[in-house]
Design a protein around this motif. Structure first.
Motif, short mmCIF file in Angstrom:
data_model
loop_
_atom_site.label_atom_id
_atom_site.label_comp_id
_atom_site.label_asym_id
_atom_site.label_seq_id
_atom_site.Cartn_x
_atom_site.Cartn_y
_atom_site.Cartn_z
N ILE A 66 0.77 -1.18 0.12
CA ILE A 66 0.05 0.08 0.00
C ILE A 66 0.88 1.12 0.21
CG2 ILE A 66 -1.80 1.33 1.09
CD1 ILE A 66 -2.84 -1.28 2.40
N VAL A 67 1.75 1.11 1.08
CA VAL A 67 2.70 2.47 0.79
C VAL A 67 3.62 2.54 -0.36
CG1 VAL A 67 4.56 3.56 2.32
CG2 VAL A 67 2.48 2.55 3.73
N GLY A 68 3.93 1.51 -1.00
CA GLY A 68 4.89 1.27 -1.76
C GLY A 68 4.04 1.86 -3.11
N SER A 69 2.67 1.63 -3.19
CA SER A 69 2.02 2.24 -4.50
C SER A 69 2.12 3.80 -4.50
CB SER A 69 0.62 1.72 -4.48
OG SER A 69 -0.18 2.06 -3.34
N VAL A 70 2.21 4.15 -3.26
CA VAL A 70 2.29 5.86 -3.41
C VAL A 70 3.54 6.32 -4.05
CG1 VAL A 70 2.43 7.90 -1.76
CG2 VAL A 70 0.91 5.95 -1.08
N LEU A 71 4.71 5.64 -3.50
CA LEU A 71 5.90 5.59 -4.23
C LEU A 71 6.02 5.37 -5.74
CD1 LEU A 71 8.36 4.39 -1.59
CD2 LEU A 71 7.83 6.35 -1.67
N GLU A 72 5.19 4.36 -6.16
CA GLU A 72 5.20 4.07 -7.57
C GLU A 72 4.47 5.35 -8.49
OE1 GLU A 72 4.65 -0.17 -9.25
OE2 GLU A 72 3.35 0.17 -7.45
N LYS A 73 3.59 5.67 -7.80
CA LYS A 73 2.60 6.87 -8.55
C LYS A 73 3.10 8.39 -8.34
CE LYS A 73 0.21 3.50 -9.83
NZ LYS A 73 0.25 3.02 -10.82
N VAL A 74 3.90 8.58 -7.38
CA VAL A 74 4.41 10.14 -7.27
C VAL A 74 5.83 10.09 -7.72
CG1 VAL A 74 4.63 11.74 -5.58
CG2 VAL A 74 2.80 10.15 -5.52
N SER A 75 6.10 11.25 -8.23
CA SER A 75 7.43 11.56 -8.68
C SER A 75 8.40 11.99 -7.32
CB SER A 75 7.59 12.73 -9.84
OG SER A 75 8.73 12.68 -10.38
N ILE A 76 9.51 11.35 -7.32
CA ILE A 76 10.54 11.94 -6.09
C ILE A 76 11.68 12.32 -6.57
CG2 ILE A 76 11.48 10.93 -3.98
CD1 ILE A 76 9.54 8.62 -4.00
N PRO A 77 12.25 13.45 -6.24
CA PRO A 77 13.58 14.03 -6.56
C PRO A 77 14.49 12.71 -6.40
CG PRO A 77 12.47 15.62 -5.49
CD PRO A 77 11.59 14.26 -5.50
N MET A 78 15.55 13.01 -7.67
CA MET A 78 16.58 12.05 -7.73
C MET A 78 17.50 11.82 -6.33
SD MET A 78 19.97 11.24 -8.12
CE MET A 78 20.71 12.69 -9.02
N LEU A 79 17.80 13.09 -5.77
CA LEU A 79 18.57 13.27 -4.66
C LEU A 79 17.90 12.39 -3.39
CD1 LEU A 79 21.05 14.33 -3.20
CD2 LEU A 79 19.74 16.42 -2.77
N HIS A 80 16.56 12.60 -3.26
CA HIS A 80 15.77 12.15 -2.13
C HIS A 80 15.64 10.64 -2.14
CE1 HIS A 80 15.07 16.02 -0.13
NE2 HIS A 80 14.45 16.59 -1.37
N SER A 81 15.27 10.35 -3.65
CA SER A 81 15.43 8.90 -3.76
C SER A 81 16.67 8.17 -3.59
CB SER A 81 14.70 8.63 -5.19
OG SER A 81 14.34 7.28 -5.55
N SER A 82 17.76 8.70 -3.87
CA SER A 82 19.02 8.06 -3.69
C SER A 82 19.27 7.94 -2.09
CB SER A 82 20.26 9.01 -4.32
OG SER A 82 19.91 8.74 -5.78
N VAL A 83 18.81 8.85 -1.41
CA VAL A 83 19.24 8.88 -0.04
C VAL A 83 18.21 7.62 0.53
CG1 VAL A 83 18.77 10.14 2.22
CG2 VAL A 83 19.97 11.35 0.43
#
Length: 402
Positions: A247-264
């Motif tokens: 459920i929480v992962g589907s939020v990450l799938e659908k919403v764009s996250i900046p590369m820096l925050h995603s890398s961290v």
């Protein structure tokens, strides 16, 4: 053309909106009066600049079909990696109560002590809390919108009893706090208010209310606060099950996250103690296909190599996350890293996934090596036979007079 049923709903909604406009014009209160703050709210109603919230229906379908993505066998296998001796997660109420009891020994025996604030302020926000318990749609109280600008905002928020808010009120609160709080304060709101509520709802209903799902999406407005307030505490608890991860992962799938925050986020997840569902989020972040720094790539390699001597049967999602990593970043791996991964795959095998991982490792270049544009694939055969010429073998050219 629309159906008669839909037409009647539209007309009914239009009549209700018209009635609200007439009520406002005549100076009557439109449903936001509650207890001791009714007069205060009426004074400020004209100067309020709040968006009217249509609300989410209680029967509105949740996003996606989680049951299709959750396999019972996988769920049982992942339970072996969860921590067993973990106490209940802390909420805002627990933190405030502990702080009050430390400062005042007289209230140590009370189950829900009240912070030392002005009596009128306490009454005001207790009334706000009663309103938020039953909130479905419409305008939010102006007093609630002032909370982010207060110095003791946590104490005031505690008075409204966030654990009893309706799901729609939680969405509105997340919307207000994500916009008006700094990253550190927003992180505390997410960790102490939003996350416990989301986990409780999933535990009780096996699904997540649509308004709470939208709250998680709105929380990603501040990605650093989302990582520190939702993602990391979820895995540090050691009790994140597969349903919560999907459920929480589907939020990450659908919403764009900046590369820096995603890398961290990816690096921190790789370094944390493994709890089974960690692989699900690592796979999600890898499949966003960001150009990751070498430091993050090395952290992910180190994460997988920790299982070299692990005798437990790894879940399928672990093998899938390793495959996703090799597919996306195979050309950024060093030769020794690939050799180590091959040794790992001798002990941790999956009959379908492991051959694919080996094939990707074998057909890739190493980090720092450049593709040679002059080298063609082995499947293309080019004949480079030299052409032999005889300079004396000149064809006869007819002359004009002939």
């Amino acid at each position: 053309m629309i159906s008669s049923g839909m037409s009647s709903k539209i007309l009914k909604e239009a009549m209700l909106q018209q009635k609200e406009i007439e009520d406002e014009a005549s100076g009557r209160n439109t449903g936001t009066a509650f207890g001791s703050i009714e007069e205060d709210h009426n004074k400020h109603q004209e100067e309020e600049d709040i968006d009217d919230f249509g609300g989410f229906s209680e029967t509105q379908s949740q996003f996606g079909n989680y049951d299709e993505q959750i396999d019972e066998d996988d769920e049982k296998l992942l339970e072996a990696f969860l921590s067993k001796d973990v106490g209940p997660q802390k909420t805002l109420g627990d933190v405030i109560i502990q702080k009050i009891k430390e400062n005042d020994a007289k209230v140590a025996s009370e189950t829900r002590p009240v912070p030392k604030l002005d009596d009128s302020l306490i009454d005001l926000y207790k009334g706000v809390g009663k309103f938020l318990n039953k909130y479905t749609a419409g305008k939010m109280p102006k007093a609630f919108k002032h909370i982010p600008s207060m110095q003791l905002w946590e104490d005031v928020l505690y008075l409204t009893q966030p654990e009893n808010w309706s799901p729609n009120a939680m969405f509105q609160a997340t919307r207000i706090f994500a916009s008006n709080l700094g990253a550190k304060k927003a992180e505390r709101f997410y960790r102490l208010v939003l996350l416990p509520r989301v986990r409780d709802d999933i535990k009780k209903n096996k699904r997540l209310h649509f308004a709470l799902y939208q709250s998680l999406k709105k929380a990603l407005y501040k990605p650093a606060a989302f990582n520190k307030g939702i993602l990391f505490p979820l895995f540090k608890s050691g009790t994140c099950n597969l349903r919560e991860a999907v459920i929480v992962g589907s939020v990450l799938e659908k919403v764009s996250i900046p590369m820096l925050h995603s890398s961290v986020a990816l690096m921190k997840l790789a370094e944390m103690e493994y709890c089974g569902t960690t692989s699900y989020f690592i796979k999600l972040l890898l499949e966003k296909k960001y150009a990751l720094p070498y430091r993050v790539v090395d952290a992910v390699i180190a994460h997988f190599m920790r299982f070299l001597e692990d005798t437990r049967i790894m879940p399928v999602i672990w093998h899938q996350s390793l495959l996703a990593f090799v597919q996306r970043y195979k050309n950024e791996l060093r030769k020794e890293d690939k050799d180590n991964l091959r040794i790992l795959l001798e002990t941790q095998k999956h009959k379908l996934v492991t051959p694919e991982i080996m094939r990707e490792l074998d057909n890739s270049r190493n980090r720092g090596e450049l593709d040679d544009p002059m080298v063609l694939p082995s499947s293309v055969h080019v004949i480079n036979k030299t052409i032999e010429e005889d300079r004396f073998d000149i064809p006869e050219v007819p002359m004009e007079e002939d």
